[in-house]
Design a protein around this motif. Structure first.
Motif, mmCIF file in Angstrom:
data_model
loop_
_atom_site.group_PDB
_atom_site.id
_atom_site.type_symbol
_atom_site.label_atom_id
_atom_site.label_comp_id
_atom_site.label_asym_id
_atom_site.label_seq_id
_atom_site.Cartn_x
_atom_site.Cartn_y
_atom_site.Cartn_z
ATOM 1 N N PHE A 129 89.194 25.741 -62.594
ATOM 2 C CA PHE A 129 88.726 24.757 -61.571
ATOM 3 C C PHE A 129 90.049 24.074 -60.947
ATOM 4 O O PHE A 129 90.702 23.815 -61.836
ATOM 5 C CB PHE A 129 87.622 24.073 -61.638
ATOM 6 N N TRP A 130 90.116 23.597 -59.824
ATOM 7 C CA TRP A 130 91.152 22.610 -59.292
ATOM 8 C C TRP A 130 90.961 21.299 -59.614
ATOM 9 O O TRP A 130 89.389 20.733 -59.823
ATOM 10 C CB TRP A 130 91.248 22.848 -57.802
ATOM 11 N N PHE A 131 91.831 20.205 -59.335
ATOM 12 C CA PHE A 131 91.595 18.877 -59.744
ATOM 13 C C PHE A 131 92.264 17.970 -58.376
ATOM 14 O O PHE A 131 93.354 18.564 -58.033
ATOM 15 C CB PHE A 131 91.998 18.383 -61.073
ATOM 16 N N GLN A 132 91.502 16.977 -57.962
ATOM 17 C CA GLN A 132 92.228 16.286 -56.914
ATOM 18 C C GLN A 132 92.449 14.940 -57.259
ATOM 19 O O GLN A 132 91.578 14.220 -58.088
ATOM 20 C CB GLN A 132 90.969 16.181 -55.815
ATOM 21 N N LEU A 133 93.452 14.376 -56.651
ATOM 22 C CA LEU A 133 93.727 13.053 -57.280
ATOM 23 C C LEU A 133 94.194 11.980 -56.214
ATOM 24 O O LEU A 133 94.817 12.481 -54.908
ATOM 25 C CB LEU A 133 95.455 13.218 -58.016
ATOM 26 N N TYR A 134 93.602 10.928 -56.240
ATOM 27 C CA TYR A 134 93.952 9.876 -55.576
ATOM 28 C C TYR A 134 95.101 9.119 -56.448
ATOM 29 O O TYR A 134 94.801 8.834 -57.369
ATOM 30 C CB TYR A 134 92.806 8.762 -55.436
ATOM 31 N N MET A 135 96.097 8.565 -55.819
ATOM 32 C CA MET A 135 96.961 7.487 -56.446
ATOM 33 C C MET A 135 96.617 6.246 -56.591
ATOM 34 O O MET A 135 96.223 5.626 -55.835
ATOM 35 C CB MET A 135 98.302 7.659 -55.786
ATOM 36 N N ALA A 152 92.000 20.103 -69.739
ATOM 37 C CA ALA A 152 90.599 20.952 -69.292
ATOM 38 C C ALA A 152 91.161 22.394 -68.459
ATOM 39 O O ALA A 152 90.017 23.181 -67.991
ATOM 40 C CB ALA A 152 89.913 20.179 -68.263
ATOM 41 N N GLY A 153 92.162 22.807 -68.421
ATOM 42 C CA GLY A 153 92.641 23.965 -67.953
ATOM 43 C C GLY A 153 92.931 23.940 -66.626
ATOM 44 O O GLY A 153 93.201 25.148 -65.906
ATOM 45 N N CYS A 154 92.808 22.884 -65.873
ATOM 46 C CA CYS A 154 93.305 22.780 -64.315
ATOM 47 C C CYS A 154 94.883 23.091 -64.134
ATOM 48 O O CYS A 154 95.521 22.269 -64.924
ATOM 49 C CB CYS A 154 92.926 21.539 -63.767
ATOM 50 N N ASP A 155 95.051 23.968 -63.298
ATOM 51 C CA ASP A 155 96.587 24.173 -63.190
ATOM 52 C C ASP A 155 97.065 23.864 -61.633
ATOM 53 O O ASP A 155 98.168 24.165 -61.279
ATOM 54 C CB ASP A 155 96.799 25.843 -63.473
ATOM 55 N N THR A 156 96.096 23.609 -60.693
ATOM 56 C CA THR A 156 96.149 23.417 -59.530
ATOM 57 C C THR A 156 95.675 21.699 -59.345
ATOM 58 O O THR A 156 94.422 21.559 -59.261
ATOM 59 C CB THR A 156 95.498 24.148 -58.489
ATOM 60 N N LEU A 157 96.716 21.134 -58.641
ATOM 61 C CA LEU A 157 96.279 19.654 -58.250
ATOM 62 C C LEU A 157 96.316 19.405 -56.800
ATOM 63 O O LEU A 157 97.412 19.775 -56.264
ATOM 64 C CB LEU A 157 97.283 18.661 -58.884
ATOM 65 N N LEU A 158 95.232 19.007 -56.280
ATOM 66 C CA LEU A 158 95.244 18.516 -54.768
ATOM 67 C C LEU A 158 95.647 17.081 -54.726
ATOM 68 O O LEU A 158 94.680 16.302 -55.381
ATOM 69 C CB LEU A 158 93.954 19.092 -54.135
ATOM 70 N N PHE A 159 96.551 16.733 -54.197
ATOM 71 C CA PHE A 159 97.118 15.036 -53.979
ATOM 72 C C PHE A 159 96.626 14.764 -52.667
ATOM 73 O O PHE A 159 97.292 15.127 -51.685
ATOM 74 C CB PHE A 159 98.405 15.052 -54.365
ATOM 75 N N THR A 160 95.796 13.772 -52.777
ATOM 76 C CA THR A 160 95.180 13.398 -51.319
ATOM 77 C C THR A 160 96.263 12.383 -50.801
ATOM 78 O O THR A 160 96.299 11.189 -51.481
ATOM 79 C CB THR A 160 93.676 13.163 -51.268
ATOM 80 N N VAL A 161 96.814 12.564 -49.641
ATOM 81 C CA VAL A 161 97.739 11.575 -49.287
ATOM 82 C C VAL A 161 97.385 10.951 -47.762
ATOM 83 O O VAL A 161 97.963 10.037 -47.353
ATOM 84 C CB VAL A 161 99.187 12.137 -48.959
ATOM 85 N N ASP A 162 96.058 11.142 -47.357
ATOM 86 C CA ASP A 162 95.721 10.328 -46.147
ATOM 87 C C ASP A 162 94.844 9.282 -46.465
ATOM 88 O O ASP A 162 93.920 9.185 -45.384
ATOM 89 C CB ASP A 162 95.188 11.303 -45.005
ATOM 90 N N SER A 232 88.378 0.367 -52.553
ATOM 91 C CA SER A 232 89.012 -0.537 -51.846
ATOM 92 C C SER A 232 90.264 -1.190 -52.521
ATOM 93 O O SER A 232 91.457 -1.503 -51.998
ATOM 94 C CB SER A 232 88.032 -1.415 -51.409
ATOM 95 N N SER A 233 90.042 -1.569 -53.673
ATOM 96 C CA SER A 233 91.039 -2.142 -54.307
ATOM 97 C C SER A 233 91.999 -1.361 -55.131
ATOM 98 O O SER A 233 93.243 -1.862 -55.562
ATOM 99 C CB SER A 233 90.447 -3.207 -55.597
ATOM 100 N N GLN A 234 91.752 -0.203 -55.648
ATOM 101 C CA GLN A 234 92.569 0.434 -56.698
ATOM 102 C C GLN A 234 93.441 1.482 -55.936
ATOM 103 O O GLN A 234 94.596 2.043 -56.179
ATOM 104 C CB GLN A 234 91.832 1.015 -57.697
ATOM 105 N N PHE A 235 93.103 2.153 -54.578
ATOM 106 C CA PHE A 235 93.932 3.209 -53.933
ATOM 107 C C PHE A 235 95.056 2.334 -53.466
ATOM 108 O O PHE A 235 95.124 1.364 -53.203
ATOM 109 C CB PHE A 235 92.872 4.038 -52.769
ATOM 110 N N ASP A 236 96.255 3.150 -53.548
ATOM 111 C CA ASP A 236 97.556 2.538 -53.519
ATOM 112 C C ASP A 236 98.075 2.638 -52.249
ATOM 113 O O ASP A 236 98.386 3.670 -51.960
ATOM 114 C CB ASP A 236 98.515 3.023 -54.706
ATOM 115 N N ALA A 237 98.046 1.411 -51.392
ATOM 116 C CA ALA A 237 98.860 1.477 -50.021
ATOM 117 C C ALA A 237 100.482 1.732 -50.054
ATOM 118 O O ALA A 237 100.827 1.871 -49.096
ATOM 119 C CB ALA A 237 98.241 0.378 -49.254
ATOM 120 N N SER A 238 100.938 1.488 -51.134
ATOM 121 C CA SER A 238 102.345 1.530 -51.231
ATOM 122 C C SER A 238 102.971 2.756 -51.457
ATOM 123 O O SER A 238 104.270 3.014 -51.661
ATOM 124 C CB SER A 238 102.865 0.501 -52.318
#
Length: 383
Positions: A129-135, A152-162, A232-238
């Motif tokens: 399965f795939w894994f999605q990341l918030y920075m 866990a065997g994930c080889d595909t990362l979806l990095f959410t940038v919006d 609201s506090s941990q997602f990195d706006a920088s």
């Protein structure tokens, strides 16, 4: 209300069931969009403005919906998008979803803010399965999360940038999701009391209610309001394009950038070595007034489709929508709300039924436009 004797088939059927089963603040959380929800509506409506070319008297006796997504063979070019806190919508929702996805032969994507940790999801399915990341601001925590996903065997990362900042979701504000006031607590408690089925299935049998991949950062909290405050506090706006290289240094698998709506941003992903992008406006949950995903797809696919795998997210509700998106240049599509409605409304069996119906719609649509495979779709199949 949906007829209790009828059989749910479509995304709308399962949406109505989800509304009946979930406390209102949870239903609104998955159902709602940003501000006036204009972009949320147009994501769906703009698909209806596209018309398929009906072709007749072609040999369509053996229609094949199989394809590949990011090197993985799939029974149809569809993946389950990451949905935060799915385990609050049905008991261990991410586990039920990964099993249903494996049965349908499509990838499942686990959200950073899923209830079930990556290890539990891995144990539930033999399929990757795939894994999605918030920075997150805590970069060491990000490194730890990525290592857990790799193990866990994930080889595909979806990095959410919006998600530089969370969109203003007025339904959540009305439900006081980030409020610890007495009024807010009483409102949520009352809503929970109106859904005894949810209380038993999720509230009692679905524990623990932590964000499994972030439980250490949240000190084991099981409070839904704490999750919203954490986001609201941990997602990195920088975060900037320079951080893509940092991510590349710590993730050696396939990298897909999710949340692209403009051609120049798509080209930048290509230059930075991403394997794919997801044309997406976060399901209309971020910038209200942004264009629909499907309206932005053709130009992006034309600009980078030969060098990047282009996926689309937002507004896809059925197999007809999938065919339209692939004809306009997408390699495949992701669905978010439809699968979580199906899980909330019908559990794993409901999602399996929905995905089965979805594939049958793809097959029938291909046949009725006169072709026998996904690979035969072309731009002129859509008007």
């Amino acid at each position: 209300m949906i007829d209790p004797l009828s059989i749910p088939v479509t995304a709308d059927d399962f949406r109505r069931l989800a509304a009946q089963k979930l406390p209102r603040f949870l239903f609104d959380y998955i159902d709602g969009g940003a501000n006036a929800e204009q972009t949320l509506k147009e994501n769906v409506q703009d698909f209806t403005r596209l018309h398929l070319s009906q072709r007749v008297l072609r040999d369509v006796s053996k229609v094949n919906t199989r394809s590949t997504l990011l090197g993985q063979e799939v029974d149809m070019p569809l993946a389950l998008a990451p949905v935060g806190m799915a385990g609050m919508m049905r008991r261990r929702g991410e586990v039920q979803a990964v099993r249903a996805a494996a049965a349908a032969g499509v990838p499942f994507t686990l959200s950073t803010v899923g209830v079930c940790p990556v290890e539990e999801v891995k144990a539930a399915s033999q399929q990757p399965f795939w894994f999605q990341l918030y920075m997150l601001r805590d970069r060491q925590a990000v490194v730890s999360i990525l290592e857990r996903a790799r193990r866990a065997g994930c080889d595909t990362l979806l990095f959410t940038v919006d998600l530089a900042v969370p969109g203003l979701r007025h339904r959540d504000a009305r439900n006081a999701l980030e409020s610890q006031s007495l009024k807010g607590k009483l409102s949520r408690a009352y809503q929970l009391g109106t859904r005894p089925g949810w209380l038993f299935d999720v509230g009692v049998k679905g524990k623990p209610h932590t964000l499994g991949n972030l439980s250490e950062l949240l000190n084991g909290s099981e409070d839904f309001t704490d999750y919203k405050i954490f986001a609201s506090s941990q997602f990195d706006a920088s975060v900037t394009w320079d951080d893509i290289q940092w991510l590349r240094d710590h993730w050696k698998g396939k990298l897909v950038i999710k949340g692209i709506l403009e051609v120049d941003d798509a080209k930048r992903c290509q230059a930075l070595g991403a394997e794919g992008i997801v044309v997406s406006n976060h399901g209309g949950r971020q910038l209200d007034g942004a264009a629909s995903s499907i309206s932005k797809l053709p130009a992006i696919a034309e600009a980078v489709g030969s060098d990047l795998e282009v996926l689309l997210d937002g507004g896809v509700r059925n197999g007809v929508d999938l065919v339209k998106a692939v004809a306009l240049g997408a390699r495949g599509v992701l669905i978010g709300r439809p699968w979580i409605w199906a899980i909330a409304g019908g559990g794993e069996a409901g999602l399996r039924a929905y995905l089965d119906s979805f594939q049958k719609e793809v097959e029938a649509t291909l046949a009725l436009i006169g072709i026998d495979s996904i690979s035969a779709l072309q731009r002129d199949h859509v008007q």
